[in-house]
Design a protein around this motif. Structure first.
Motif, PDB file in Angstrom:
ATOM      1  N   VAL A 138       0.842  -1.206   0.000  1.00 55.04           N
ATOM      2  CA  VAL A 138       0.000   0.000   0.000  1.00 55.04           C
ATOM      3  C   VAL A 138       0.873   1.250   0.000  1.00 55.04           C
ATOM      4  O   VAL A 138       1.677   1.451   0.913  1.00 55.04           O
ATOM      5  CB  VAL A 138      -0.884   0.033   1.272  1.00 55.04           C
ATOM      6  N   TYR A 139       0.741   2.059  -1.017  1.00 61.11           N
ATOM      7  CA  TYR A 139       1.461   3.336  -1.035  1.00 61.11           C
ATOM      8  C   TYR A 139       0.480   4.412  -1.477  1.00 61.11           C
ATOM      9  O   TYR A 139       0.099   4.471  -2.647  1.00 61.11           O
ATOM     10  CB  TYR A 139       2.656   3.231  -1.986  1.00 61.11           C
ATOM     11  N   ASP A 149       3.769   1.060   2.681  1.00 58.04           N
ATOM     12  CA  ASP A 149       5.104   1.360   2.165  1.00 58.04           C
ATOM     13  C   ASP A 149       5.380   2.868   2.234  1.00 58.04           C
ATOM     14  O   ASP A 149       5.557   3.520   1.207  1.00 58.04           O
ATOM     15  CB  ASP A 149       5.173   0.832   0.724  1.00 58.04           C
ATOM     16  N   ASN A 153       9.234   4.965   2.159  1.00 58.65           N
ATOM     17  CA  ASN A 153       8.862   4.255   0.951  1.00 58.65           C
ATOM     18  C   ASN A 153      10.049   3.445   0.414  1.00 58.65           C
ATOM     19  O   ASN A 153      11.076   4.001   0.031  1.00 58.65           O
ATOM     20  CB  ASN A 153       8.386   5.281  -0.090  1.00 58.65           C
ATOM     21  N   GLY A 192       9.431   0.822  -1.878  1.00 56.93           N
ATOM     22  CA  GLY A 192       9.067   0.262  -3.182  1.00 56.93           C
ATOM     23  C   GLY A 192       8.246  -1.014  -3.056  1.00 56.93           C
ATOM     24  O   GLY A 192       8.298  -1.714  -2.049  1.00 56.93           O
ATOM     25  N   GLN A 193       7.518  -1.283  -4.137  1.00 57.13           N
ATOM     26  CA  GLN A 193       6.567  -2.385  -4.130  1.00 57.13           C
ATOM     27  C   GLN A 193       7.231  -3.751  -3.901  1.00 57.13           C
ATOM     28  O   GLN A 193       6.707  -4.594  -3.173  1.00 57.13           O
ATOM     29  CB  GLN A 193       5.845  -2.375  -5.491  1.00 57.13           C
ATOM     30  N   ALA A 218       7.951  -4.185  -0.306  1.00 52.61           N
ATOM     31  CA  ALA A 218       6.712  -4.379   0.451  1.00 52.61           C
ATOM     32  C   ALA A 218       6.248  -5.827   0.318  1.00 52.61           C
ATOM     33  O   ALA A 218       5.866  -6.470   1.313  1.00 52.61           O
ATOM     34  CB  ALA A 218       5.634  -3.417  -0.051  1.00 52.61           C
ATOM     35  N   ASP A 227      -4.990  -1.056  -5.180  1.00 48.09           N
ATOM     36  CA  ASP A 227      -5.709   0.024  -5.854  1.00 48.09           C
ATOM     37  C   ASP A 227      -7.038  -0.394  -6.467  1.00 48.09           C
ATOM     38  O   ASP A 227      -7.606   0.345  -7.261  1.00 48.09           O
ATOM     39  CB  ASP A 227      -4.809   0.634  -6.937  1.00 48.09           C
ATOM     40  N   ARG A 253       1.669   2.044 -20.973  1.00 51.47           N
ATOM     41  CA  ARG A 253       1.603   0.820 -20.188  1.00 51.47           C
ATOM     42  C   ARG A 253       1.412  -0.431 -21.033  1.00 51.47           C
ATOM     43  O   ARG A 253       2.205  -1.369 -20.940  1.00 51.47           O
ATOM     44  CB  ARG A 253       0.464   0.910 -19.146  1.00 51.47           C
ATOM     45  N   ARG A 285      -8.375   2.184 -12.528  1.00 52.96           N
ATOM     46  CA  ARG A 285      -8.128   2.788 -11.234  1.00 52.96           C
ATOM     47  C   ARG A 285      -9.156   3.889 -11.009  1.00 52.96           C
ATOM     48  O   ARG A 285      -9.271   4.798 -11.838  1.00 52.96           O
ATOM     49  CB  ARG A 285      -6.725   3.377 -11.215  1.00 52.96           C
ATOM     50  N   LYS A 299       1.639   4.728  -9.498  1.00 57.41           N
ATOM     51  CA  LYS A 299       2.924   5.189  -8.970  1.00 57.41           C
ATOM     52  C   LYS A 299       4.034   5.079  -9.998  1.00 57.41           C
ATOM     53  O   LYS A 299       5.181   5.385  -9.727  1.00 57.41           O
ATOM     54  CB  LYS A 299       3.314   4.359  -7.730  1.00 57.41           C
ATOM     55  N   ARG A 358       9.736   3.033 -15.425  1.00 60.61           N
ATOM     56  CA  ARG A 358       9.874   1.695 -14.855  1.00 60.61           C
ATOM     57  C   ARG A 358      10.372   0.696 -15.894  1.00 60.61           C
ATOM     58  O   ARG A 358      11.090  -0.246 -15.551  1.00 60.61           O
ATOM     59  CB  ARG A 358       8.537   1.231 -14.274  1.00 60.61           C
TER      60      ARG A 358
HETATM   61  N1  UDP Z   1       3.099   0.415  -4.366  1.00 63.81           N
HETATM   62  C1  UDP Z   1       3.900   0.322  -3.249  1.00 63.81           C
HETATM   63  N2  UDP Z   1       5.072   1.035  -3.209  1.00 63.81           N
HETATM   64  C2  UDP Z   1       5.465   1.821  -4.247  1.00 63.81           C
HETATM   65  C3  UDP Z   1       4.654   1.880  -5.408  1.00 63.81           C
HETATM   66  C4  UDP Z   1       3.479   1.170  -5.437  1.00 63.81           C
HETATM   67  O1  UDP Z   1       3.569  -0.373  -2.295  1.00 63.81           O
HETATM   68  O2  UDP Z   1       6.526   2.448  -4.134  1.00 63.81           O
HETATM   69  C5  UDP Z   1       1.836  -0.335  -4.413  1.00 63.81           C
HETATM   70  C6  UDP Z   1       0.609   0.478  -4.767  1.00 63.81           C
HETATM   71  O3  UDP Z   1       0.027   1.077  -3.628  1.00 63.81           O
HETATM   72  C7  UDP Z   1      -0.298  -0.568  -5.387  1.00 63.81           C
HETATM   73  C8  UDP Z   1       0.695  -1.502  -6.077  1.00 63.81           C
HETATM   74  O4  UDP Z   1       1.958  -1.293  -5.435  1.00 63.81           O
HETATM   75  O5  UDP Z   1      -0.981  -1.308  -4.416  1.00 63.81           O
HETATM   76  C9  UDP Z   1       0.798  -1.249  -7.558  1.00 63.81           C
HETATM   77  O6  UDP Z   1       1.054   0.118  -7.798  1.00 63.81           O
HETATM   78  P1  UDP Z   1       0.337   0.923  -8.976  1.00 63.81           P
HETATM   79  O7  UDP Z   1      -1.118   0.633  -8.987  1.00 63.81           O
HETATM   80  O8  UDP Z   1       0.754   2.341  -8.877  1.00 63.81           O
HETATM   81  O9  UDP Z   1       1.011   0.247 -10.228  1.00 63.81           O
HETATM   82  P2  UDP Z   1       0.348  -0.045 -11.654  1.00 63.81           P
HETATM   83  O10 UDP Z   1      -0.915  -0.831 -11.404  1.00 63.81           O
HETATM   84  O11 UDP Z   1       0.053   1.309 -12.208  1.00 63.81           O
HETATM   85  O12 UDP Z   1       1.394  -0.816 -12.365  1.00 63.81           O
END
Ligand code: UDP
Ligand code: MG
Length: 348
Positions: A35-36, A67, A95, A97-98, A101, A120, A156, A224, A230, A235
């Protein structure tokens, strides 16, 4: 068929059913959610997870890893933990990073089966029971495949289309969707993984070296509604850099000389050839070679060749020790809420 054998096979069926029921009872499920800054999302997500799991499974925990959120996510999570002790929180100091986490979730969860998903609401918790049933069928990893992905096309979906093909080609583990975090794992698959960088996406590839059985299933994906993504196009580059590292770890980590040695030998070989040609000129044709650029190239090739061999070896040893040997964590925990043993190991 005589009545006796019909009854007997019926009783076998019953026995099997009971066995299955018993084993289901004992299975503990951990849901891990990074969770960020997801303050609007965590409560509806919790509600969706509960309605997807509660009727089917008795024993589960939902581990939220906060996070370093700078919004009210942590307060919202504390509220959830207060009303439901199956909600647990790992609260990072900042923070990280994912990937970190998810790694912390793996480290602290107690499930036999572990499911990861985003906070999300883009992943649909209604898919979790299908993932669990596939794991119970015997698969070690079940990967979600966002067949109908609801993200931006240019930044994406298109990079991801090529990315997935490249990763599948290089790692030889063919998946349509490496980026989908809705996944299920047997505990033993993830417990010994060391994750850093953007490596959570490569778990199926990393685990393949232990001979894991994995499967990909189509899952629902939603737009979303609250909060922001994020990540941007940046990336993609980090993912590619990690791919080089993964390929290295998968194919050469036990025999680094095969890649660095090969390259180094090639350079030394080339230097040797140019050296012979220069020697021929000097000693047979009696030409002066003092001002020949080829002489400098020869010296450079031989020196660099040796350097590449030794540098490669040393660098690899160092990264291995840094990332794996010292039980070095890529995150630091401030609080752990809802876990039986709340003492924090501050060694991180
Ligand atoms: N997240 C995290 N730390 C970070 C970036 C993202 O914990 O530094 C979490 C974010 O809260 C979400 C998940 O990782 O639950 C995926 O992030 P996001 O939805 O932004 O990525 P996307 O779906 O756009 O690839
Ligand atoms: Mg998302």
């Amino acid at each position: 068929m005589p009545l006796k054998s019909i009854l007997q096979s019926l009783s076998y069926c019953k026995e099997f059913e009971n066995m299955l029921k018993n084993s289901m009872k004992e299975i503990f499920i951990s849901i891990i959610i990074p969770v960020y800054n997801e303050e609007e999302n965590v409560t509806p997500l919790y509600n969706e997870i509960i309605s997807s799991l509660e009727k089917k499974y008795k024993d589960f925990e939902i581990v939220f890893v906060n996070d370093g959120s700078t919004d009210n996510s942590f307060q919202k999570l504390l509220g959830l933990n207060k009303k439901d002790n199956r909600v647990k929180i790992i609260n990072f100091r900042k923070n990280f990073g994912q990937t970190s986490a998810i790694a912390a979730g793996f480290d602290f969860c107690k499930g036999d089966i572990i499911v990861t998903l985003d906070a999300d609401l883009q992943n649909d918790p209604a898919d979790i029971p299908v993932i669990i049933s596939k794991l119970l069928e015997g698969y070690d990893i079940v990967n979600g495949w966002r067949k109908n992905r609801k993200d931006k096309l240019l930044t994406r979906k298109i990079p991801s289309f090529f990315g997935n093909r490249l990763i599948s080609f290089i790692t030889k583990v063919k998946l349509h969707d490496y980026g989908c975090t809705l996944r299920g794992f047997k505990r033993e698959v993830v417990k010994n993984l060391t994750l850093y960088g953007e490596m959570h996406r490569y778990i199926p590839a990393i685990a393949s070296k232990f001979g894991t059985r994995s499967i990909e299933i189509p899952v629902n994906h939603r737009k979303r509604k609250f909060g922001k993504s994020k990540y941007g196009i940046g990336r993609t580059f980090r993912v590619i850099l990690d791919l080089i590292s993964i390929k290295y770890l998968l194919s050469f980590s036990h025999r680094p000389l095969q890649i660095f040695g090969g390259l180094g030998m090639l350079m030394i070989g080339a230097g040797f050839l140019t050296g012979i040609s220069l020697s021929y000129e000097k000693f047979v044709l009696r030409h002066s070679i003092a001002d020949r650029p080829l002489l400098f190239l020869t010296i450079l090739l031989v020196f660099l060749g040796f350097q590449v061999i030794t540098l490669g070896l040393i660098a690899e040893m160092l990264t291995k020790i840094y990332n794996e040997g010292l039980h070095h964590n890529t995150y630091s925990v401030r609080d752990k809420i809802g876990f039986e043993n709340e003492n924090i190991d501050d060694s991180t």
